[in-house]
Design a protein around this motif. Structure first.
Motif, short mmCIF file in Angstrom:
data_model
loop_
_atom_site.label_atom_id
_atom_site.label_comp_id
_atom_site.label_asym_id
_atom_site.label_seq_id
_atom_site.Cartn_x
_atom_site.Cartn_y
_atom_site.Cartn_z
N ASP A 1 32.82 37.90 47.05
CA ASP A 1 32.44 36.99 45.96
C ASP A 1 32.92 35.56 46.18
OD1 ASP A 1 35.14 37.06 45.38
OD2 ASP A 1 34.93 38.08 43.46
N ARG A 2 33.51 35.29 47.39
CA ARG A 2 33.95 33.96 47.81
C ARG A 2 35.27 33.53 47.16
NH1 ARG A 2 28.63 30.61 46.44
NH2 ARG A 2 28.97 31.78 44.50
N LYS A 3 35.97 34.46 46.55
CA LYS A 3 37.18 34.11 45.83
C LYS A 3 38.44 34.69 46.46
CE LYS A 3 34.71 33.87 41.42
NZ LYS A 3 34.50 34.50 40.08
N VAL A 4 39.52 33.94 46.30
CA VAL A 4 40.87 34.40 46.61
C VAL A 4 41.59 34.56 45.28
CG1 VAL A 4 43.06 33.82 47.71
CG2 VAL A 4 40.92 33.16 48.81
N GLN A 5 42.26 35.69 45.08
CA GLN A 5 43.00 35.91 43.84
C GLN A 5 44.43 36.32 44.15
OE1 GLN A 5 40.68 38.78 41.57
NE2 GLN A 5 39.33 37.18 40.76
N VAL A 6 45.34 35.89 43.30
CA VAL A 6 46.73 36.33 43.36
C VAL A 6 47.05 37.04 42.06
CG1 VAL A 6 49.16 35.66 43.55
CG2 VAL A 6 47.43 34.46 44.91
N TRP A 7 47.50 38.29 42.18
CA TRP A 7 47.81 39.14 41.04
C TRP A 7 49.32 39.24 40.87
CZ3 TRP A 7 43.69 41.90 38.58
CH2 TRP A 7 42.45 41.81 39.24
N LYS A 8 49.77 39.30 39.61
CA LYS A 8 51.19 39.46 39.32
C LYS A 8 51.40 40.64 38.38
CE LYS A 8 55.33 37.09 37.65
NZ LYS A 8 55.91 35.81 37.15
N GLU A 9 52.42 41.43 38.71
CA GLU A 9 52.78 42.57 37.85
C GLU A 9 53.87 42.10 36.88
OE1 GLU A 9 53.80 47.29 38.49
OE2 GLU A 9 54.86 45.81 39.73
N SER A 10 53.55 42.04 35.59
CA SER A 10 54.51 41.58 34.59
C SER A 10 55.44 42.70 34.15
CB SER A 10 53.78 41.00 33.38
OG SER A 10 52.82 41.93 32.89
N THR A 11 54.88 43.87 33.90
CA THR A 11 55.65 45.08 33.62
C THR A 11 55.06 46.18 34.49
OG1 THR A 11 54.18 45.67 31.77
CG2 THR A 11 56.17 44.40 31.24
N PRO A 12 55.79 47.27 34.75
CA PRO A 12 55.27 48.30 35.65
C PRO A 12 53.86 48.75 35.31
CG PRO A 12 57.57 48.74 35.14
CD PRO A 12 57.16 47.58 34.28
N GLY A 13 52.93 48.54 36.26
CA GLY A 13 51.55 48.97 36.09
C GLY A 13 50.66 47.97 35.37
N ALA A 14 51.24 46.86 34.86
CA ALA A 14 50.46 45.84 34.14
C ALA A 14 50.28 44.61 35.02
CB ALA A 14 51.15 45.47 32.84
N TRP A 15 49.07 44.41 35.54
CA TRP A 15 48.76 43.34 36.48
C TRP A 15 47.76 42.35 35.87
CZ3 TRP A 15 50.65 43.05 41.60
CH2 TRP A 15 51.39 44.18 42.03
N SER A 16 47.88 41.08 36.25
CA SER A 16 46.92 40.07 35.82
C SER A 16 46.79 39.02 36.92
CB SER A 16 47.36 39.41 34.52
OG SER A 16 48.62 38.78 34.68
N VAL A 17 45.65 38.33 36.93
CA VAL A 17 45.41 37.28 37.91
C VAL A 17 46.11 36.00 37.46
CG1 VAL A 17 43.67 35.84 39.05
CG2 VAL A 17 43.18 38.26 38.59
N ILE A 18 47.00 35.46 38.31
CA ILE A 18 47.72 34.23 37.97
C ILE A 18 47.19 33.03 38.74
CG2 ILE A 18 49.83 35.46 37.31
CD1 ILE A 18 50.99 34.53 40.09
N PHE A 19 46.37 33.29 39.77
CA PHE A 19 45.78 32.20 40.54
C PHE A 19 44.46 32.66 41.13
CE2 PHE A 19 45.18 30.31 44.83
CZ PHE A 19 44.92 29.00 44.44
N GLN A 20 43.48 31.77 41.06
CA GLN A 20 42.18 32.05 41.67
C GLN A 20 41.65 30.80 42.35
OE1 GLN A 20 38.95 34.68 39.96
NE2 GLN A 20 37.96 32.71 39.61
N TYR A 21 41.16 30.99 43.56
CA TYR A 21 40.56 29.89 44.33
C TYR A 21 39.12 30.25 44.63
CZ TYR A 21 39.74 26.56 48.13
OH TYR A 21 39.23 25.57 48.94
N ALA A 22 38.21 29.34 44.26
CA ALA A 22 36.79 29.58 44.46
C ALA A 22 36.15 28.46 45.26
CB ALA A 22 36.09 29.73 43.11
N GLY A 23 36.93 27.88 46.19
CA GLY A 23 36.45 26.74 46.96
C GLY A 23 35.71 27.08 48.24
N HIS A 24 35.64 28.35 48.58
CA HIS A 24 34.87 28.74 49.78
C HIS A 24 33.41 28.94 49.42
CE1 HIS A 24 38.06 29.07 52.72
NE2 HIS A 24 38.81 29.72 51.85
N GLU A 25 32.54 28.71 50.39
CA GLU A 25 31.11 28.79 50.15
C GLU A 25 30.52 30.13 50.54
OE1 GLU A 25 29.28 25.51 52.09
OE2 GLU A 25 30.37 23.99 50.93
#
Length: 316
Positions: free
Chosen positions: A85-109
């Motif tokens: 999908d042309r995206k880079v994502q960085v996920w962070k686990e805040s509590t055990p098993g609970a993940w969310s995207v904290i950074f997304q880059y969509a600059g690739h074509e």
């Protein structure tokens, strides 16, 4: 030749699995798939009845997910991913098993094919390679609490893979105290132009410069892997290709030249190469559904020491 004991895991993916990565402590596995999901599997070897369990199902990409990469635990529980999908994502686990995207880059074509974290000593830095021919570098600025992203053209047709040089300086084991030189940020990339390129960060110009162009493959380079270094006076890179070959590149860092040595030709396309944590074993996987393990002999010849076929795995 040794025979491996293989544990087959049920990932619960609904389509082809493209990548599987252990975390730093080898306690969890992250896998990604064409089903657009990432699975986090927690291992528990003490429980023979249930040696693993699905801890999390991450869904944020809109296309097949090609690779995942764990950051060093000094930065917390972070996982990078890249997708068609042309995206880079960085996920962070805040509590055990609970993940969310904290950074997304969509600059690739085009599709982003590979992600890799720099050595933790350099800070939180992520590289990504894309089919648009560009490599992007994403650096977290702790003072600002934000990410800085830059990209540059690396390969004609497309970039397929990236791997960082280790933070240990080659030859530091045999250097006298006080002789060690500062570690320069370097990484290697592979591309659809059949080339392997070594890049070095230029502190003066704040740019990434081509240090070496390694030309040995006759078809697309599918993967590159810079070997860990325990301070021995040489650097080693492995590359594999659509041309059914694996090349081991070695540099003694005094001349700066990289010397290629090819493994015996494989019968199918070679998809991935990966080093053991000490850098003395090379794992190779390809289109023949086999994983082979190679080790360098005392005479400099690379020897096949293990051969694992897909059918050898025992389901659990």
């Amino acid at each position: 030749m040794a025979t491996a004991s293989v544990l087959s895991l049920e990932t619960n993916h609904e389509d082809m699995v493209h990548d599987v990565q252990w975390d730093y402590y080898a306690k969890r596995i992250a896998s990604c798939s064409s089903d657009r999901s990432i699975k986090i599997i927690e291992m528990n070897s003490a429980d023979t009845n249930q040696p693993y369990r699905l801890q999390a199902d991450l869904r944020g990409h809109e296309g097949p997910v090609w690779e995942v990469a764990w950051a060093h635990p000094r930065f917390g529980s972070l996982l990078a991913s890249c997708s068609y999908d042309r995206k880079v994502q960085v996920w962070k686990e805040s509590t055990p098993g609970a993940w969310s995207v904290i950074f997304q880059y969509a600059g690739h074509e085009l599709s982003v094919n590979s992600v890799a974290w720099a050595p933790h000593e350099a800070g939180l830095i992520l590289a990504a390679a894309s089919s648009d021919g560009f490599v992007s570098i994403h650096t977290f600025d702790e003072a600002k609490g934000s990410w800085d992203s830059k990209k540059f053209h690396a390969h004609q047709v497309g970039a397929s893979s990236v791997s960082w040089a280790p933070s240990v300086v080659a030859g530091s084991l045999v250097q006298a105290p006080g002789q060690a030189q500062p570690v320069a940020l370097r990484f290697v990339s592979g591309g659809c132009d059949n080339l392997v390129k070594v890049w070095r960060y230029n502190e003066g110009t704040k740019t990434w410069d081509t240090e070496h162009v390694l030309d040995q493959h006759q078809d697309w380079v599918r993967d590159v892997a810079w070997a860990p270094n325990v301070g021995l006076p040489s650097s080693t890179i492995a590359s594999c290709s659509q041309d059914q070959t694996v090349v081991i590149w070695t540099s003694d860092d005094s001349s700066g030249a990289w010397v290629p040595k090819a493994l015996p030709k494989f019968g199918e396309v070679v998809w991935t190469v990966s080093w053991s944590v000490t850098g003395n074993l090379l794992l190779v996987s390809g289109g023949d559904d086999k994983v082979t393990v190679w080790k360098e002999g005392l005479d400099g010849t690379w020897i096949l020491v293990e051969n694992v076929e897909q059918g050898a795995a025992q389901a659990h």
